[in-house]
Design a protein around this motif. Structure first.
Motif, PDB file in Angstrom:
ATOM      1  N   UNK A  90       0.828  -1.195   0.000  1.00 14.16           N
ATOM      2  CA  UNK A  90       0.000   0.000   0.000  1.00 14.16           C
ATOM      3  C   UNK A  90       0.868   1.252   0.000  1.00 14.16           C
ATOM      4  N   UNK A  91       0.225   2.340  -0.347  1.00 15.91           N
ATOM      5  CA  UNK A  91       0.893   3.633  -0.399  1.00 15.91           C
ATOM      6  C   UNK A  91       0.751   4.315   0.953  1.00 15.91           C
ATOM      7  N   UNK A  92       1.860   4.509   1.633  1.00 13.96           N
ATOM      8  CA  UNK A  92       1.806   5.122   2.956  1.00 13.96           C
ATOM      9  C   UNK A  92       1.274   6.549   2.913  1.00 13.96           C
ATOM     10  N   UNK A  93       1.396   7.197   1.761  1.00 15.60           N
ATOM     11  CA  UNK A  93       0.899   8.572   1.662  1.00 15.60           C
ATOM     12  C   UNK A  93      -0.611   8.634   1.856  1.00 15.60           C
ATOM     13  N   UNK A  94      -1.301   7.566   1.508  1.00 15.71           N
ATOM     14  CA  UNK A  94      -2.753   7.539   1.680  1.00 15.71           C
ATOM     15  C   UNK A  94      -3.183   6.645   2.819  1.00 15.71           C
ATOM     16  N   UNK A  95      -2.384   6.596   3.877  1.00 18.75           N
ATOM     17  CA  UNK A  95      -2.626   5.649   4.965  1.00 18.75           C
ATOM     18  C   UNK A  95      -3.953   5.895   5.677  1.00 18.75           C
ATOM     19  N   UNK A  96      -4.424   7.140   5.698  1.00 17.90           N
ATOM     20  CA  UNK A  96      -5.649   7.424   6.439  1.00 17.90           C
ATOM     21  C   UNK A  96      -6.861   6.729   5.818  1.00 17.90           C
ATOM     22  N   UNK A  97      -6.959   6.759   4.498  1.00 24.42           N
ATOM     23  CA  UNK A  97      -8.118   6.162   3.835  1.00 24.42           C
ATOM     24  C   UNK A  97      -7.897   4.700   3.468  1.00 24.42           C
ATOM     25  N   UNK A  98      -6.683   4.356   3.051  1.00 24.83           N
ATOM     26  CA  UNK A  98      -6.446   2.999   2.566  1.00 24.83           C
ATOM     27  C   UNK A  98      -6.035   2.029   3.664  1.00 24.83           C
TER      28      UNK A  98
END
Length: 251
Positions: A90-98
């Protein structure tokens, strides 16, 4: 269902994947913002209530001691989410949603609460002080590393602290405080406990109803809205939940 009625009342079209929301499957791999996006937390909760009894039945076939069956089911849930978080690309930059709002990555959150509620009912003073110290250390780490959450290794370490260490530490602190400081005997705590679930369930519906465009309301309107939601939640507890709970032994 309340949100469906609200959408129909406002003349807004329902999403094509409405059935995902009805069966709490809308946030398996991340939050779906097309409809009732805050329901991701309810999806985590409801799927846990479905999966956990299944695990109990399966483990009871091979484990005879009841306590061990519960422990095995809880550990299985925790290990599953932990393995997914470590192994998922996963992309840590989008950790809040993903990640934070993903059902399969957060289903262990209910397991930690169940662990303390069922098994860990006593926390020693030493464990309490250690938990407070850990909470402070976690807070300091997150304060200094929050802007680096999208990078490795800060992101991996930070997420583990948020999703594993924080719930355990907070549960230990709350358990000790409730048992030793007698918070459960206060009228305020009992009132908050009574309205907590309807407040959790209904507040997004009323916020969407009163502020459909998502604009920031005036302070006066916000206070009135909060008071209305609290009053409604108490009424729901008093006239809906309480009669059902009183009749519970009959079912």
């Amino acid at each position: 269902m309340a949100f469906i009625l609200l959408y129909l009342y406002q003349g807004r079209p329902l999403p094509d994947n409405i059935w995902h929301f009805l069966f709490f499957m809308q946030s398996i791999e991340g939050i779906d913002t097309s409809f009732f996006n805050v329901s991701w937390s309810m999806a985590v909760e409801e799927i846990f209530y479905v999966a956990f009894p299944i695990l109990i039945v399966l483990f009871s076939l091979v484990i005879k001691q009841r306590n061990r069956v519960f422990w095995a089911a809880l550990i299985c849930m925790m290990a599953f989410s932990m393995a997914v978080r470590f192994g998922w690309d996963y992309d840590l930059a989008g950790w809040d949603t993903s990640i934070r709002k993903s059902l399969i990555m957060r289903i262990d959150s209910i397991a930690y609460g169940a662990m303390f509620g069922i098994f860990i009912t006593h926390i020693s003073r030493r464990a309490f002080y250690i938990s407070v110290l850990c909470a402070l250390m976690i807070t300091v780490f997150l304060l200094f590393s929050w802007k680096h959450m999208a990078t490795v290794p800060y992101g991996r370490i930070g997420l583990d602290l948020v999703f594993i260490a924080c719930p355990v530490v907070c549960a230990a602190i709350v358990t000790y405080a409730v048992k030793n400081w007698h918070f459960e005997n206060t009228d305020v705590i009992r009132f908050l406990a009574d309205i907590s679930y309807p407040l959790y369930i209904f507040h997004p519906v009323f916020l969407k109803l009163f502020f459909p465009d998502g604009s920031v309301p005036s302070f006066e309107k916000l206070v009135l809205t909060v008071c209305f939601i609290i009053a409604f939640s108490y009424g729901f507890f008093r006239f809906v939940e309480t009669p059902i709970l009183k009749r519970r032994p009959r079912y």
